[in-house]
Motif scaffolding. Sequence first.
Motif, PDB file in Angstrom:
ATOM      1  N   LEU A   1     -63.934  54.438  18.373  1.00  0.00           N
ATOM      2  CA  LEU A   1     -64.154  54.236  19.805  1.00  0.00           C
ATOM      3  C   LEU A   1     -63.487  52.940  20.237  1.00  0.00           C
ATOM      4  CD1 LEU A   1     -65.561  55.052  22.472  1.00  0.00           C
ATOM      5  CD2 LEU A   1     -67.548  53.719  21.718  1.00  0.00           C
ATOM      6  N   ASN A   2     -62.584  53.027  21.210  1.00  0.00           N
ATOM      7  CA  ASN A   2     -61.902  51.857  21.767  1.00  0.00           C
ATOM      8  C   ASN A   2     -62.205  51.789  23.256  1.00  0.00           C
ATOM      9  OD1 ASN A   2     -60.666  51.260  19.279  1.00  0.00           O
ATOM     10  ND2 ASN A   2     -59.004  52.711  19.713  1.00  0.00           N
ATOM     11  N   LEU A   3     -62.853  50.711  23.672  1.00  0.00           N
ATOM     12  CA  LEU A   3     -63.216  50.534  25.072  1.00  0.00           C
ATOM     13  C   LEU A   3     -62.519  49.300  25.614  1.00  0.00           C
ATOM     14  CD1 LEU A   3     -67.063  51.242  24.801  1.00  0.00           C
ATOM     15  CD2 LEU A   3     -65.240  52.843  25.395  1.00  0.00           C
ATOM     16  N   GLU A   4     -61.939  49.451  26.830  1.00  0.00           N
ATOM     17  CA  GLU A   4     -61.211  48.330  27.430  1.00  0.00           C
ATOM     18  C   GLU A   4     -61.234  48.466  28.945  1.00  0.00           C
ATOM     19  OE1 GLU A   4     -56.670  46.449  27.519  1.00  0.00           O
ATOM     20  OE2 GLU A   4     -57.201  48.028  26.094  1.00  0.00           O
ATOM     21  N   GLY A   5     -61.921  47.582  29.612  1.00  0.00           N
ATOM     22  CA  GLY A   5     -61.942  47.579  31.076  1.00  0.00           C
ATOM     23  C   GLY A   5     -62.765  48.722  31.646  1.00  0.00           C
TER      24      GLY A   5
ATOM     25  N   GLN B   1     -73.473  60.933  41.217  1.00  0.00           N
ATOM     26  CA  GLN B   1     -74.076  59.617  40.962  1.00  0.00           C
ATOM     27  C   GLN B   1     -72.992  58.681  40.456  1.00  0.00           C
ATOM     28  OE1 GLN B   1     -76.548  59.548  37.272  1.00  0.00           O
ATOM     29  NE2 GLN B   1     -76.294  61.788  37.347  1.00  0.00           N
ATOM     30  N   LYS B   2     -73.285  57.426  40.460  1.00  0.00           N
ATOM     31  CA  LYS B   2     -72.325  56.446  39.973  1.00  0.00           C
ATOM     32  C   LYS B   2     -72.325  56.455  38.456  1.00  0.00           C
ATOM     33  CE  LYS B   2     -70.927  51.609  40.571  1.00  0.00           C
ATOM     34  NZ  LYS B   2     -71.272  50.302  41.196  1.00  0.00           N
ATOM     35  N   ILE B   3     -71.145  56.653  37.861  1.00  0.00           N
ATOM     36  CA  ILE B   3     -71.020  56.808  36.413  1.00  0.00           C
ATOM     37  C   ILE B   3     -70.102  55.723  35.871  1.00  0.00           C
ATOM     38  CG2 ILE B   3     -70.306  58.340  34.542  1.00  0.00           C
ATOM     39  CD1 ILE B   3     -70.780  60.688  36.408  1.00  0.00           C
ATOM     40  N   SER B   4     -70.547  55.072  34.809  1.00  0.00           N
ATOM     41  CA  SER B   4     -69.709  54.117  34.086  1.00  0.00           C
ATOM     42  C   SER B   4     -68.942  54.882  33.014  1.00  0.00           C
ATOM     43  CB  SER B   4     -70.573  53.026  33.445  1.00  0.00           C
ATOM     44  OG  SER B   4     -69.818  52.274  32.514  1.00  0.00           O
ATOM     45  N   LEU B   5     -67.627  54.881  33.105  1.00  0.00           N
ATOM     46  CA  LEU B   5     -66.825  55.601  32.120  1.00  0.00           C
ATOM     47  C   LEU B   5     -66.984  54.987  30.733  1.00  0.00           C
ATOM     48  CD1 LEU B   5     -63.497  56.324  34.062  1.00  0.00           C
ATOM     49  CD2 LEU B   5     -65.472  57.813  33.706  1.00  0.00           C
ATOM     50  N   GLN B   6     -67.197  53.696  30.667  1.00  0.00           N
ATOM     51  CA  GLN B   6     -67.398  53.048  29.374  1.00  0.00           C
ATOM     52  C   GLN B   6     -68.696  53.528  28.730  1.00  0.00           C
ATOM     53  OE1 GLN B   6     -67.967  48.509  28.602  1.00  0.00           O
ATOM     54  NE2 GLN B   6     -65.749  48.875  28.741  1.00  0.00           N
TER      55      GLN B   6
ATOM     56  N   LEU C   1     -70.227  56.332  29.446  1.00  0.00           N
ATOM     57  CA  LEU C   1     -70.064  57.761  29.155  1.00  0.00           C
ATOM     58  C   LEU C   1     -69.371  57.955  27.812  1.00  0.00           C
ATOM     59  CD1 LEU C   1     -70.298  60.697  30.183  1.00  0.00           C
ATOM     60  CD2 LEU C   1     -68.073  60.408  31.258  1.00  0.00           C
ATOM     61  N   CYS C   2     -68.316  57.189  27.544  1.00  0.00           N
ATOM     62  CA  CYS C   2     -67.621  57.294  26.259  1.00  0.00           C
ATOM     63  C   CYS C   2     -68.516  56.838  25.104  1.00  0.00           C
ATOM     64  CB  CYS C   2     -66.335  56.476  26.280  1.00  0.00           C
ATOM     65  SG  CYS C   2     -65.065  57.166  27.375  1.00  0.00           S
ATOM     66  N   GLN C   3     -69.348  55.846  25.364  1.00  0.00           N
ATOM     67  CA  GLN C   3     -70.287  55.387  24.336  1.00  0.00           C
ATOM     68  C   GLN C   3     -71.276  56.494  23.980  1.00  0.00           C
ATOM     69  OE1 GLN C   3     -70.262  52.182  22.853  1.00  0.00           O
ATOM     70  NE2 GLN C   3     -71.741  53.110  21.443  1.00  0.00           N
ATOM     71  N   ASP C   4     -71.793  57.190  24.991  1.00  0.00           N
ATOM     72  CA  ASP C   4     -72.724  58.294  24.744  1.00  0.00           C
ATOM     73  C   ASP C   4     -72.027  59.433  24.002  1.00  0.00           C
ATOM     74  OD1 ASP C   4     -74.610  56.817  26.101  1.00  0.00           O
ATOM     75  OD2 ASP C   4     -74.336  57.903  28.005  1.00  0.00           O
ATOM     76  N   LEU C   5     -70.782  59.721  24.366  1.00  0.00           N
ATOM     77  CA  LEU C   5     -70.038  60.772  23.667  1.00  0.00           C
ATOM     78  C   LEU C   5     -69.824  60.406  22.202  1.00  0.00           C
ATOM     79  CD1 LEU C   5     -67.342  61.515  26.401  1.00  0.00           C
ATOM     80  CD2 LEU C   5     -69.037  63.135  25.598  1.00  0.00           C
ATOM     81  N   TYR C   6     -69.522  59.163  21.955  1.00  0.00           N
ATOM     82  CA  TYR C   6     -69.298  58.705  20.576  1.00  0.00           C
ATOM     83  C   TYR C   6     -70.569  58.856  19.740  1.00  0.00           C
ATOM     84  CZ  TYR C   6     -68.595  55.480  16.688  1.00  0.00           C
ATOM     85  OH  TYR C   6     -68.522  54.923  15.427  1.00  0.00           O
ATOM     86  N   GLU C   7     -71.693  58.452  20.288  1.00  0.00           N
ATOM     87  CA  GLU C   7     -72.953  58.545  19.544  1.00  0.00           C
ATOM     88  C   GLU C   7     -73.324  59.990  19.269  1.00  0.00           C
ATOM     89  OE1 GLU C   7     -75.754  56.413  21.873  1.00  0.00           O
ATOM     90  OE2 GLU C   7     -74.827  54.449  21.518  1.00  0.00           O
TER      91      GLU C   7
ATOM     92  N   GLN D   1     -60.843  54.377  25.983  1.00  0.00           N
ATOM     93  CA  GLN D   1     -61.084  54.299  27.434  1.00  0.00           C
ATOM     94  C   GLN D   1     -60.539  52.980  27.947  1.00  0.00           C
ATOM     95  OE1 GLN D   1     -63.811  52.077  28.828  1.00  0.00           O
ATOM     96  NE2 GLN D   1     -62.925  52.508  30.844  1.00  0.00           N
ATOM     97  N   ARG D   2     -59.704  53.098  28.988  1.00  0.00           N
ATOM     98  CA  ARG D   2     -59.162  51.906  29.631  1.00  0.00           C
ATOM     99  C   ARG D   2     -59.139  52.154  31.128  1.00  0.00           C
ATOM    100  NH1 ARG D   2     -53.206  50.035  28.159  1.00  0.00           N
ATOM    101  NH2 ARG D   2     -52.774  51.939  29.354  1.00  0.00           N
ATOM    102  N   ASN D   3     -59.984  51.425  31.824  1.00  0.00           N
ATOM    103  CA  ASN D   3     -60.154  51.618  33.265  1.00  0.00           C
ATOM    104  C   ASN D   3     -60.509  53.090  33.539  1.00  0.00           C
ATOM    105  OD1 ASN D   3     -59.605  48.895  33.761  1.00  0.00           O
ATOM    106  ND2 ASN D   3     -57.407  49.282  33.758  1.00  0.00           N
ATOM    107  N   LYS D   4     -59.680  53.820  34.313  1.00  0.00           N
ATOM    108  CA  LYS D   4     -60.008  55.209  34.641  1.00  0.00           C
ATOM    109  C   LYS D   4     -59.244  56.218  33.788  1.00  0.00           C
ATOM    110  CE  LYS D   4     -61.543  54.516  39.403  1.00  0.00           C
ATOM    111  NZ  LYS D   4     -61.448  54.997  40.805  1.00  0.00           N
TER     112      LYS D   4
END
Length: 423
Positions: A312-316, A284-289, A291-297, A352-355
């Motif tokens: 948690l640092n998210l960028e792009g 399925q189509k997954i948003s890495l941003q 996904l990282c948010q769910d891992l952080y929580e 997380q930054r891009n891929k």
Amino acid sequence: MFSTLVTLLIVLLVSGLYRQLVIEQQTQVDTHLAAEMQRYQQLSLTVDRRSFAAQIRAADPKTALIAWQSNVDMVGSLTFLPDDMPLLPETKEFPIFTGGPDKLHILTGGIVMTRYGPVLIATRTDQLAALIEKFFNAAFWAVVFMLVLSLAVGYGFSKAILRRIVQYNRLSEQVQKGHYETRLPVSDQQDEFDVLAKQFNSVLDTLEQNLLAVRGVTDNIAHDLRTPLSHLRIGIEQLAYKPPEQVADATAELLEELDDCLATFDAMLSLTRIEEGQQTLDLQKISLQQLCQDLYEMAEVVAESKEQVLLLNLEGDAHIQGDKHLLFQALFNLIDNAIKYSPDGAQITISQRNKLIVIADNGPGISDEDKERVFERLVRLDPSRHYKGTGLGLSMVKAILSRHQASIALSDNHPGLVVSIRF
């Protein structure tokens, strides 16, 4: 077979040369006789009988043999005309006898009709026959020489090839007997045998590594399961002597230990299915941003229990096609390891930054010689087994990421560990 093939090729070549030589000889004779025929036909039309006879007497026998049957006698090199001589351009061979060292000459010629009667025009061909005989002799000895040479060269090649094949066969028997450290020799020639030897040695390297891995896994399984199985045996033996009110608690402890053993085998089976592609991915189509948010929580609560700081640092944002459940399991395993092995009050960062996803901590880290070994099955860097686990977590992580065409790399954080995952 090699010598026979070479000999046949040489015979075909010599036959072709012989045919070409005969054709060339016949062409030269025909051309020469045609030129002489035209010359004497023209001569008979331009001079009188006496001058014609003088020209025939003056003819050079080395160039052509000329004989004219006049009304009175024969003029030229012969005393009579041979029987059944055809008209040029048809030719016929005939012999003549001379007084020189070569008493018998073979000539080829024919009759040409002129104004003054028939004229025999012929040229010597026995010299060409001698040339052909010399050619045959030379060709015969050339064929014999090439046959002997090809036999010698073929024998040398076959002995060299058979020697290497026998050597490879002997070394293969050593491998078959269990000497997996055996390797085929590679020469400086870089020929086909060397290419084969390199490939075979590469296969042996892989086989030896796999066997070492299997032995390591077997040793680790024996080491990890011996203690719980011994506890199970002792616990089961002691159940008969325990008071009835303690049996339930003791049985629950034994079942928990047995579940840990079964979990190890289940994890190994699951890892094998993922590595071999037997487990179908729920793509399925997954948003890495996200996904990282769910891992952080999910991991924040675990980190707070050890008074650790989880950032948690998210960028792009970037999207990939993958199995969200498996990817979450793999990444959470990495974060859980960072929390588990880092001291109280440590700081853990999910970036997380891009891929690219990076998980960094300031715990004890991993030595350089162990950075690749930690991805092997049942390898645990905690020799005391202070932390519970199967030693399959990082193997599972790498298998899941490989199925998603992602790479993982470990580096130092001075102190701590940095895990980089690139999709």
